[in-house]
Enzyme design. Structure first.
Site, PDB file in Angstrom:
ATOM      1  N   SER A 266       0.830  -1.196   0.000  1.00  0.00           N
ATOM      2  CA  SER A 266       0.000   0.000   0.000  1.00  0.00           C
ATOM      3  C   SER A 266       0.864   1.246   0.000  1.00  0.00           C
ATOM      4  CB  SER A 266      -0.914   0.000   1.222  1.00  0.00           C
ATOM      5  OG  SER A 266      -0.168   0.439   2.336  1.00  0.00           O
ATOM      6  N   LYS A 267       0.193   2.368  -0.216  1.00  0.00           N
ATOM      7  CA  LYS A 267       0.833   3.682  -0.227  1.00  0.00           C
ATOM      8  C   LYS A 267       1.720   3.884   0.985  1.00  0.00           C
ATOM      9  CE  LYS A 267      -3.107   6.405  -1.228  1.00  0.00           C
ATOM     10  NZ  LYS A 267      -3.774   7.652  -1.290  1.00  0.00           N
ATOM     11  N   ARG A 268       1.183   3.482   2.148  1.00  0.00           N
ATOM     12  CA  ARG A 268       1.883   3.796   3.390  1.00  0.00           C
ATOM     13  C   ARG A 268       3.059   2.873   3.673  1.00  0.00           C
ATOM     14  NH1 ARG A 268      -1.029   7.547   4.027  1.00  0.00           N
ATOM     15  NH2 ARG A 268      -3.288   7.591   4.216  1.00  0.00           N
ATOM     16  N   ASP A 269       3.049   1.673   3.067  1.00  0.00           N
ATOM     17  CA  ASP A 269       4.101   0.705   3.380  1.00  0.00           C
ATOM     18  C   ASP A 269       5.485   1.253   3.093  1.00  0.00           C
ATOM     19  OD1 ASP A 269       2.453  -1.255   4.289  1.00  0.00           O
ATOM     20  OD2 ASP A 269       2.085  -2.082   2.301  1.00  0.00           O
TER      21      ASP A 269
END
Ligand code: GLU
Length: 514
Positions: A266-269
């Site tokens: 995901s974006k945050r990873d």
């Protein structure tokens, strides 16, 4: 493959920065098009105005340009099917929504948000697992299937807000072939009556996507696995619009997974786990949140292309390094894997290292010079580009990124101001100061200051002083570079030059314990 002209599209929605999964989708479309002398199209799907993010379209264009994934037709260079931005094609979709209503495959629905919410609650109370507006629930809602023809007409004429929904058949199987997954069979009882069109004149993604793929004569839809659940609906739309004979072939690409394989990347990873998941840096215009990109992280675009190509595809031999031309040559959708591809940050760094090693010293020197100028200001001018090239030659094997060069080789430009004390302590002997005092004099008188000659001289001096050369070599390195390990020592010495070497040893011996 059929002899249909290959026309593929990458169709992102400008809802934020383009995730590398999206970049990989663009890349596979591009490679497939080039392989088959086809056309690669960049279409912007911006019908959902509520999710529109300023700057996102430009970001997509910049990212693809940086990576050299250039579209033959699309928002950047136009083409025979312009415009390629769906919001600018708005007027084209109404006709098709109308056609679907007229043929009985779609219907008007007038339900308010409160009525939809009440339906959801009712179905939940009745223990329906996934409450949906579908072939069963639609019969108790406010739509042109339950209202009289007159009532429907009256509402439309009065300008009441409505949506057009597809009328999913109650009990049918939808079958289609996916190049990567084989035959996919879905029962219509699991599908809902998706909204196709709204009274503000905007189509939803599903209608616009199918209409545009038809109008742009798209031969293959290559997109992420997250769109697989929508494919049966799209197949039905092709059928109801009478376009089944020109329906594109589908290829749904595997997900990109987190390094541990646990879930979608995901974006945050990225920032959480310390690697970029975006091609370029991005600042969200609303939240102000920064996400880091490959470009600013020091990756080479060809390394990123190579690493993304192998996330979910491999030609089946043991090659790992491919130029873009080699990828075009080897690429095939049949060799794309079905299962998710784990992202491996160490492997990503490894790819960059390989591409760094393939760069010429001249190319690396130009890049490194930018950092040197930043660090040294106007005094950087005293270093010629030839000197910087020689430094690059000596240090490039030690780095994954050019941005690491300064830390590895700053001593080529400024004398170290501290040194690895542990080496001094470990290697220290009473004979050391005398040995270095002698070495300085001998070095100062050498007329041939090449690596080979310096090395021979240094070893001879050590032996004559009854010292193992190995035991003083690391001390010499620390004195000259500040570090206990680094590039080839005597080549470093040759490049630093006699005056600098003599000065550094002199200064150090003054400070060494006597
Ligand atoms: N607009 C969709 C997206 O953002 C495109 C899906 C498709 O390629 O059909 O990914």
């Amino acid at each position: 493959m059929s002899d249909r002209q290959v026309r593929v599209r990458f169709a992102p929605s400008p809802t934020g920065a383009l995730h590398i999964g999206g970049v990989r989708t663009a890349l596979y479309n591009y490679l497939f098009a080039k392989k088959h002398n086809g056309t690669f199209i960049l279409r912007i799907e911006d019908t959902d105005q509520t999710r529109f993010v300023p700057g996102a379209e430009q970001y997509i264009a910049d990212a693809l340009a940086w990576l050299g994934i250039s579209a033959d037709e699309g928002v950047v260079n136009g083409g025979p099917h312009a415009p390629y931005r769906q919001s600018e094609r708005k007027l084209m979709y109404r006709e098709f929504a109308q056609r679907l209503v007229d043929s009985g495959n779609a219907y008007y629905a007038f339900d308010t948000t409160e009525e939809l919410e009440a339906m959801r609650k009712r179905l939940e109370a009745a223990k329906v697992a996934a409450p949906q507006y579908n072939a069963i629930s639609r019969s108790s809602m406010k739509n042109s299937l339950t209202l009289s023809e007159d009532e429907t007409k009256r509402k439309l004429e009065a300008g009441e807000p409505y949506v057009v929904r597809i009328k999913i058949p109650r009990n049918e199987e939808v079958r289609f072939h996916d190049i990567i997954r084989g035959w996919v069979v879905v029962h219509t009882s699991s599908l809902d009556d998706k909204v196709l069109f709204k009274s503000d004149g905007m189509p939803t993604y599903h209608l616009a996507n199918v209409v545009d793929d038809f109008l742009m004569n798209i031969s293959h839809v290559i997109r992420g696995e997250e769109w697989l659940p929508s494919a049966p609906l799209h197949v039905l739309l092709y059928r109801y619009l009478g376009w089944e004979n020109v329906m594109p072939q589908f290829a749904h690409l595997p997900l990109l997974l987190r390094p541990d394989g646990n879930g979608k990347l995901s974006k945050r990873d990225g920032d959480r786990l310390g690697f970029p998941v975006f091609p370029l840096d991005w600042q969200d215009p609303v939240s102000g949140e920064w996400s880091s990109g490959y470009r600013e992280g020091g990756y080479f675009p060809d390394a990123v292309i190579n690493l993304l190509a192998l996330l979910g595809w491999h030609p089946g031999d043991n090659r790992e390094l491919f130029t873009k031309e080699e990828l075009v040559e080897a690429f095939s959708l049949e060799k794309v894997h079905k299962s998710g591809a784990k992202f491996d940050p160490d492997k990503a760094r490894w790819f960059n290292q390989q591409y760094l090693r393939m760069r010429t010293n001249a190319e690396l020197a130009m890049l490194f010079k930018v950092d040197i100028d930043k660090k040294l200001g106007s005094s950087a001018n005293k270093w010629t580009i030839e000197y910087i090239e020689k430094v690059c030659h000596l240090i490039k094997e030690k780095a994954h990124f050019v941005k690491e060069f300064w830390d590895i080789g700053s001593f080529f430009f400024i004398a170290p101001d501290k040194c690895d004390e542990s080496v001094i302590q470990k290697r220290w002997k009473d004979t050391v100061p005398g040995f270095f005092a002698k070495t300085v004099d001998i070095f100062a008188s050498l007329s041939d200051f090449t690596a080979h000659n310096v090395e021979a001289t240094f070893k001879k001096t050590a032996e004559e002083s009854g010292i193992q050369p190995g035991s003083v070599m690391q001390l010499l390195r620390v004195i000259l570079t500040g570090m206990s390990a680094g590039p080839a020592l005597f080549e470093t010495i040759e490049l630093l030059g006699k005056d600098e070497v003599v000065n550094r040893i002199k200064k150090a011996t003054e400070m060494l314990p006597k």
